[in-house]
Design a protein around this motif. Structure first.
Motif, PDB file in Angstrom:
ATOM      1  N   VAL A  15       0.850  -1.191   0.000  1.00 45.05           N
ATOM      2  CA  VAL A  15       0.000   0.000   0.000  1.00 45.05           C
ATOM      3  C   VAL A  15       0.884   1.238   0.000  1.00 45.05           C
ATOM      4  O   VAL A  15       1.963   1.260   0.588  1.00 45.05           O
ATOM      5  N   THR A  16       0.435   2.241  -0.702  1.00 40.80           N
ATOM      6  CA  THR A  16       1.160   3.504  -0.780  1.00 40.80           C
ATOM      7  C   THR A  16       0.174   4.642  -0.517  1.00 40.80           C
ATOM      8  O   THR A  16      -0.443   5.154  -1.451  1.00 40.80           O
ATOM      9  N   PRO A  17      -0.013   5.004   0.750  1.00 39.69           N
ATOM     10  CA  PRO A  17      -0.952   6.089   1.039  1.00 39.69           C
ATOM     11  C   PRO A  17      -0.395   7.430   0.587  1.00 39.69           C
ATOM     12  O   PRO A  17       0.803   7.697   0.725  1.00 39.69           O
ATOM     13  N   ASN A  18      -1.255   8.263  -0.002  1.00 39.98           N
ATOM     14  CA  ASN A  18      -0.826   9.589  -0.424  1.00 39.98           C
ATOM     15  C   ASN A  18      -2.048  10.466  -0.668  1.00 39.98           C
ATOM     16  O   ASN A  18      -3.080   9.992  -1.132  1.00 39.98           O
ATOM     17  N   LEU A  19      -1.906  11.748  -0.367  1.00 38.95           N
ATOM     18  CA  LEU A  19      -2.938  12.747  -0.637  1.00 38.95           C
ATOM     19  C   LEU A  19      -2.356  13.820  -1.526  1.00 38.95           C
ATOM     20  O   LEU A  19      -1.151  14.117  -1.452  1.00 38.95           O
ATOM     21  N   ALA A  20      -3.196  14.432  -2.346  1.00 39.80           N
ATOM     22  CA  ALA A  20      -2.778  15.582  -3.144  1.00 39.80           C
ATOM     23  C   ALA A  20      -3.876  16.638  -3.069  1.00 39.80           C
ATOM     24  O   ALA A  20      -5.054  16.318  -2.908  1.00 39.80           O
ATOM     25  N   LEU A  21      -3.472  17.908  -3.182  1.00 36.88           N
ATOM     26  CA  LEU A  21      -4.402  19.036  -3.141  1.00 36.88           C
ATOM     27  C   LEU A  21      -4.401  19.732  -4.490  1.00 36.88           C
ATOM     28  O   LEU A  21      -3.340  19.948  -5.089  1.00 36.88           O
ATOM     29  N   THR A  54      -4.394   9.926  -3.792  1.00 40.35           N
ATOM     30  CA  THR A  54      -3.590   9.506  -4.940  1.00 40.35           C
ATOM     31  C   THR A  54      -2.770   8.257  -4.637  1.00 40.35           C
ATOM     32  O   THR A  54      -1.959   7.834  -5.448  1.00 40.35           O
ATOM     33  N   GLY A  55      -3.012   7.673  -3.477  1.00 42.87           N
ATOM     34  CA  GLY A  55      -2.295   6.462  -3.093  1.00 42.87           C
ATOM     35  C   GLY A  55      -2.957   5.212  -3.643  1.00 42.87           C
ATOM     36  O   GLY A  55      -3.931   5.276  -4.408  1.00 42.87           O
ATOM     37  N   THR A  56      -2.422   4.080  -3.250  1.00 46.33           N
ATOM     38  CA  THR A  56      -2.977   2.798  -3.659  1.00 46.33           C
ATOM     39  C   THR A  56      -3.166   1.904  -2.441  1.00 46.33           C
ATOM     40  O   THR A  56      -2.422   2.001  -1.466  1.00 46.33           O
ATOM     41  N   GLY A  57      -4.191   1.074  -2.486  1.00 41.31           N
ATOM     42  CA  GLY A  57      -4.340   0.015  -1.511  1.00 41.31           C
ATOM     43  C   GLY A  57      -4.965   0.365  -0.186  1.00 41.31           C
ATOM     44  O   GLY A  57      -5.180  -0.529   0.626  1.00 41.31           O
ATOM     45  N   THR A  58      -5.279   1.631   0.086  1.00 46.58           N
ATOM     46  CA  THR A  58      -5.870   1.947   1.383  1.00 46.58           C
ATOM     47  C   THR A  58      -6.720   3.206   1.311  1.00 46.58           C
ATOM     48  O   THR A  58      -6.377   4.160   0.609  1.00 46.58           O
ATOM     49  N   SER A  59      -7.832   3.170   2.026  1.00 49.29           N
ATOM     50  CA  SER A  59      -8.675   4.355   2.170  1.00 49.29           C
ATOM     51  C   SER A  59      -8.056   5.269   3.217  1.00 49.29           C
ATOM     52  O   SER A  59      -7.368   4.800   4.130  1.00 49.29           O
ATOM     53  N   LEU A  60      -8.297   6.561   3.093  1.00 49.49           N
ATOM     54  CA  LEU A  60      -7.748   7.544   4.029  1.00 49.49           C
ATOM     55  C   LEU A  60      -8.880   8.364   4.625  1.00 49.49           C
ATOM     56  O   LEU A  60      -9.775   8.816   3.913  1.00 49.49           O
ATOM     57  N   THR A  61      -8.821   8.569   5.943  1.00 44.61           N
ATOM     58  CA  THR A  61      -9.786   9.407   6.642  1.00 44.61           C
ATOM     59  C   THR A  61      -9.163  10.785   6.841  1.00 44.61           C
ATOM     60  O   THR A  61      -8.049  10.903   7.362  1.00 44.61           O
ATOM     61  N   LEU A  62      -9.877  11.833   6.433  1.00 44.62           N
ATOM     62  CA  LEU A  62      -9.330  13.185   6.403  1.00 44.62           C
ATOM     63  C   LEU A  62      -9.493  13.928   7.727  1.00 44.62           C
ATOM     64  O   LEU A  62     -10.491  13.777   8.426  1.00 44.62           O
ATOM     65  N   SER A  63      -8.481  14.737   8.036  1.00 45.62           N
ATOM     66  CA  SER A  63      -8.549  15.657   9.171  1.00 45.62           C
ATOM     67  C   SER A  63      -7.729  16.900   8.837  1.00 45.62           C
ATOM     68  O   SER A  63      -6.924  16.896   7.901  1.00 45.62           O
ATOM     69  N   GLY A  92      -7.963   6.934  -5.449  1.00 47.31           N
ATOM     70  CA  GLY A  92      -8.459   7.539  -6.683  1.00 47.31           C
ATOM     71  C   GLY A  92      -9.628   8.481  -6.488  1.00 47.31           C
ATOM     72  O   GLY A  92      -9.969   9.244  -7.379  1.00 47.31           O
ATOM     73  N   GLN A  93     -10.236   8.473  -5.307  1.00 52.52           N
ATOM     74  CA  GLN A  93     -11.395   9.321  -5.046  1.00 52.52           C
ATOM     75  C   GLN A  93     -10.954  10.725  -4.639  1.00 52.52           C
ATOM     76  O   GLN A  93      -9.955  10.904  -3.954  1.00 52.52           O
ATOM     77  N   SER A  94     -11.737  11.725  -5.065  1.00 49.81           N
ATOM     78  CA  SER A  94     -11.473  13.107  -4.666  1.00 49.81           C
ATOM     79  C   SER A  94     -12.747  13.728  -4.111  1.00 49.81           C
ATOM     80  O   SER A  94     -13.847  13.206  -4.325  1.00 49.81           O
ATOM     81  N   THR A  95     -12.583  14.841  -3.413  1.00 51.00           N
ATOM     82  CA  THR A  95     -13.727  15.542  -2.856  1.00 51.00           C
ATOM     83  C   THR A  95     -13.436  17.041  -2.812  1.00 51.00           C
ATOM     84  O   THR A  95     -12.278  17.444  -2.650  1.00 51.00           O
ATOM     85  N   ALA A  96     -14.478  17.850  -2.982  1.00 49.63           N
ATOM     86  CA  ALA A  96     -14.361  19.300  -2.813  1.00 49.63           C
ATOM     87  C   ALA A  96     -14.460  19.601  -1.328  1.00 49.63           C
ATOM     88  O   ALA A  96     -15.376  19.129  -0.653  1.00 49.63           O
ATOM     89  N   ALA A  97     -13.516  20.367  -0.813  1.00 44.03           N
ATOM     90  CA  ALA A  97     -13.492  20.725   0.604  1.00 44.03           C
ATOM     91  C   ALA A  97     -13.532  22.239   0.734  1.00 44.03           C
ATOM     92  O   ALA A  97     -12.776  22.941   0.063  1.00 44.03           O
ATOM     93  N   VAL A  98     -14.410  22.723   1.592  1.00 43.75           N
ATOM     94  CA  VAL A  98     -14.489  24.155   1.847  1.00 43.75           C
ATOM     95  C   VAL A  98     -13.733  24.446   3.141  1.00 43.75           C
ATOM     96  O   VAL A  98     -14.124  23.985   4.218  1.00 43.75           O
ATOM     97  N   ILE A  99     -12.624  25.178   3.003  1.00 47.60           N
ATOM     98  CA  ILE A  99     -11.825  25.580   4.163  1.00 47.60           C
ATOM     99  C   ILE A  99     -12.272  26.981   4.555  1.00 47.60           C
ATOM    100  O   ILE A  99     -12.379  27.869   3.704  1.00 47.60           O
ATOM    101  N   LYS A 100     -12.548  27.160   5.850  1.00 51.62           N
ATOM    102  CA  LYS A 100     -13.056  28.444   6.344  1.00 51.62           C
ATOM    103  C   LYS A 100     -12.054  29.064   7.306  1.00 51.62           C
ATOM    104  O   LYS A 100     -11.568  28.400   8.224  1.00 51.62           O
ATOM    105  N   LEU A 101     -11.748  30.331   7.080  1.00 54.26           N
ATOM    106  CA  LEU A 101     -10.922  31.122   7.982  1.00 54.26           C
ATOM    107  C   LEU A 101     -11.863  32.055   8.727  1.00 54.26           C
ATOM    108  O   LEU A 101     -12.608  32.817   8.105  1.00 54.26           O
ATOM    109  N   ILE A 102     -11.835  31.963  10.049  1.00 55.01           N
ATOM    110  CA  ILE A 102     -12.732  32.758  10.883  1.00 55.01           C
ATOM    111  C   ILE A 102     -11.890  33.741  11.688  1.00 55.01           C
ATOM    112  O   ILE A 102     -10.943  33.356  12.359  1.00 55.01           O
TER     113      ILE A 102
END
Length: 123
Positions: A15-21, A54-63, A92-102
């Motif tokens: 498995v090769t975990p990886n995230l991209a923005l 963008t990794g392979t073999g594993t799901s990633l939980t975002l924080s 391979g899955q992507s999602t739109a994330a709204v980042i908020k600065l308060i």
């Protein structure tokens, strides 16, 4: 008549975990910085970013978290949050994330600021 023999078996999956923005929904334009522009006390800003596993073999939980506030006194009167905490991305899955600065209405003595926003994917 039949006879059986048992044979143990084991292995591992590479498995090769990886995230991209990214800055676009097609996930073709890499994103490495957010410019919040000029904000006034008590106002919020939002930016949409695209997070892809963008990794392979594993799901990633975002924080999300923050570090390296400059000045340090900006941490608290200014906060960063998003709408994808705990979201799970399969490879391979992507999602739109709204980042908020308060920005707090009571912020004082901060004219310029910077902060590292850390988006983490945990298996």
């Amino acid at each position: 008549i039949s006879v059986n023999q048992s044979l143990s078996s084991s292995g591992s999956i590479a498995v090769t975990p990886n995230l991209a923005l990214y800055s676009n929904s097609a996930c073709t334009i890499s994103l490495s910085t957010i410019d919040w522009g000029t904000i006034t006390p008590g106002n919020n800003q939002t930016r949409t970013v695209y997070v892809k596993n963008t990794g392979t073999g594993t799901s990633l939980t975002l924080s999300i978290s923050t570090s390296s506030w400059t000045p340090i006194t900006a941490n608290g009167p200014i906060t960063v949050s998003w709408d994808k905490e705990g979201t799970k991305l399969t490879p391979g899955q992507s999602t739109a994330a709204v980042i908020k600065l308060i920005s707090s209405s009571s912020i004082v003595d901060v004219s310029n600021f910077s902060v590292q926003i850390l988006i983490t994917g945990s298996a």
